[in-house]
Write a protein that holds these residues in place. Structure first.
Motif, mmCIF file in Angstrom:
data_model
loop_
_atom_site.group_PDB
_atom_site.id
_atom_site.type_symbol
_atom_site.label_atom_id
_atom_site.label_comp_id
_atom_site.label_asym_id
_atom_site.label_seq_id
_atom_site.Cartn_x
_atom_site.Cartn_y
_atom_site.Cartn_z
ATOM 1 N N GLU A 88 -5.982 4.090 5.370
ATOM 2 C CA GLU A 88 -6.543 2.953 4.488
ATOM 3 C C GLU A 88 -7.234 2.110 4.509
ATOM 4 O OE1 GLU A 88 -1.564 4.138 2.317
ATOM 5 O OE2 GLU A 88 -2.029 2.382 4.024
ATOM 6 N N ILE A 89 -7.736 1.828 3.468
ATOM 7 C CA ILE A 89 -9.211 0.629 3.257
ATOM 8 C C ILE A 89 -7.991 -1.404 4.060
ATOM 9 C CG2 ILE A 89 -10.247 -0.970 2.521
ATOM 10 C CD1 ILE A 89 -10.800 1.128 0.697
ATOM 11 N N TYR B 9 -10.850 0.831 8.150
ATOM 12 C CA TYR B 9 -10.284 1.988 7.556
ATOM 13 C C TYR B 9 -8.888 1.393 8.942
ATOM 14 C CZ TYR B 9 -13.545 3.910 4.205
ATOM 15 O OH TYR B 9 -14.183 4.146 3.128
ATOM 16 N N CYS C 5 -7.790 -1.861 12.751
ATOM 17 C CA CYS C 5 -9.013 -1.374 11.714
ATOM 18 C C CYS C 5 -9.963 -0.673 12.722
ATOM 19 C CB CYS C 5 -8.673 -2.033 10.667
ATOM 20 S SG CYS C 5 -7.593 -2.336 9.921
ATOM 21 N N ARG D 116 -14.035 8.506 6.944
ATOM 22 C CA ARG D 116 -12.253 7.986 7.036
ATOM 23 C C ARG D 116 -10.880 9.215 7.396
ATOM 24 N NH1 ARG D 116 -9.716 8.390 1.493
ATOM 25 N NH2 ARG D 116 -7.714 7.220 1.537
#
Length: 485
Positions: free
Chosen positions: A125-126, A119, A107, A95
């Motif tokens: 962030e997801i 991520y 991502c 992450r």
């Protein structure tokens, strides 16, 4: 039969050659992973060897014009996992690595046996999506028998793109991107009212002053970059995640904190400061907002990490201290300019807020720079004839008070030596205005927005002489944070 045998032999040779070519192709790819970051002993890269500072085609940054063409922001071609590398697992290392670069995508996808997690590149962030990694045979790992993998072509790329993340052990000598030089020592600090302030990446707080339009564009953990639309400059993440040093917290979003960065001195080499709760404010200004939600919390098993959501931001941290204040902000006026009087108006004593002498040369004291507390009995007057004519006479006698302009309470200033026709000429630039901040329990603070201007004060001499401000008690110390887990 001879012809058939030769044909069979030629086919065999062709097949062997094809296998050798494919093996060599895989080997070449496996030897070309040169773009990676290191996070706590592990390298992270994309399976297609994209630079961590590469731009992407969409990624939600519509104001940037250097996007890669077509589907270049997604791993649509199947690639082998290079020798010595493996799928990045869904853990804190991955992450932090995802948040450390743009990776030419929106991502990056890490591997999980039950599912795949993506991520957001540059944020951490997801991202939405499941079953994102497929073998060339169309089956998810680990059931896939394929040696090549890609992003699921059935909607896996999404609107912002996906790339497969891979990892391997790093060389012990390689620099960890989340650790700045000298970490965890914080050496660049400023102290006010019993609190010590710094940036999370230990950037110098007091750089040489420049007007806002040419001040450096700077991000957490990166070197200063001038304002430009050059792709080589803008293709950078919005700062790397950095661990919070023990004993420090992200500074609270209060006037007391913002006051430290209001003025021309403490610029933190950036455009905006980021405070606890995600509030972000323009350096050197009052409450001009740079947007909410600017503090990205990337804490996990490796420790407490933060980064700003966008570039041109730096996170401010603080801790209680017994060190003396960096500057004297509670100044008693002892160097009055003189008395201005006119028919029908009470006589007023004038001074400049930093108590500069009237014969101070411009070079010796051109910038108040720091916010100062307004003393009892003094006010910031309006530019009435009583005051402007008095100041004009002094200026014409080449007395400068270490400034180029006097700031009145209208926000505009009337020129000093920089305007030879003062007070009959044009006023100084409207950007030379006065910034103020009310600090609860302390009082009103004022500072000039830029150098070459000083705040003018006046005191009605027909009123009783007030006592000077007493020393302000230190605030209640902040609780000391728990050690980093």
């Amino acid at each position: 039969m001879l012809t058939s045998g030769r044909s069979h032999s030629n086919s065999l040779v062709l097949l062997v050659s094809l296998v050798v070519f494919i093996s060599l192709f895989d080997l070449v790819i496996s030897q070309t992973i040169t773009n990676y970051v290191v996070v706590r002993g592990r390298r992270y890269a994309t399976i297609d060897n994209i630079s961590p500072s590469a731009a992407c085609e969409v990624c939600g940054r519509s104001n940037e014009t250097y996007f890669l063409p077509g589907d270049a922001n997604c791993t649509t071609q199947a690639y082998p996992i290079p020798a010595g590398w493996e799928f990045a697992q869904d853990d804190h290392h991955a992450r932090l690595a995802a948040a450390s670069g743009f990776w030419g995508t929106g991502c990056v996808v890490v591997y999980s046996q039950d599912n795949n997690i993506a991520y957001s590149a540059g944020i951490g962030e997801i991202c939405p999506g499941t079953n994102l990694i497929l073998g060339e045979d169309g089956i998810r790992p680990p059931l896939s028998t394929s040696s090549r993998f890609r992003i699921n072509p059935n909607g896996g790329c999404g609107t912002e793109g996906r790339r497969i993340f891979i990892t391997q052990a790093a060389d012990p000598s390689e620099r960890d991107i989340t650790i700045f030089t000298g970490f965890p020592e914080i050496t660049n600090t400023v102290v006010m009212m019993g609190v010590e302030y710094a940036t999370l990446d230990n950037s110098p707080l007091q750089d040489s002053y420049a007007e806002p339009q040419v001040r450096v564009r700077n991000c957490q953990g990166y070197q200063p970059r001038a304002f430009t639309h050059d792709p080589a400059v803008l293709r950078q993440p919005s700062g790397v995640p950095i661990e919070l040093p023990t004993g420090w917290t992200v500074a609270p979003d209060t006037n007391r904190t913002k006051l430290v960065f209001m003025g021309a001195i403490n610029t933190a080499q950036t455009q905006c400061i980021v405070l606890n709760g995600g509030g972000s404010y323009v350096i050197g200004d009052r409450n001009v907002n740079c947007g909410g939600g600017q503090l990205v919390d990337l804490s996990g098993s490796l420790g407490i990490f933060y980064k700003p959501r966008y570039c041109d931001r730096r996170i401010i941290i603080s801790r209680p201290t017994t060190k003396p204040d960096t500057w004297v902000w509670n100044i008693t006026i002892t160097n009055p300019i003189g008395v201005a009087a006119s028919s029908g108006s009470p006589p007023n004593q004038l001074a400049v807020m930093d108590n500069a002498r009237y014969d101070l040369s411009l070079a010796a004291g051109q910038c108040q720079g720091y916010p100062l507390l307004l003393q009892p009995g003094w006010v910031i007057p309006g530019p009435t004839d009583q005051f402007t004519l008095f100041l004009g006479a002094i200026v014409q006698n080449l007395q400068s008070f270490g400034t180029g302009c006097f700031l009145f309470n209208t926000g505009l200033s009337l020129g000093g030596p920089f305007n030879a026709t003062y007070p009959n000429g044009l006023p100084c630039s409207a950007t030379y205005d006065t910034l103020n901040m009310d600090v609860q329990g302390v009082g009103q603070f004022y500072v000039a927005r830029t150098c070459y201007a000083k705040v003018l004060l006046a005191r009605d001499l027909t009123l009783p002489t007030p006592a000077p401000s007493p020393p302000t008690p230190l605030p209640t110390p902040l609780p000391t944070p728990l050690p980093t887990p």
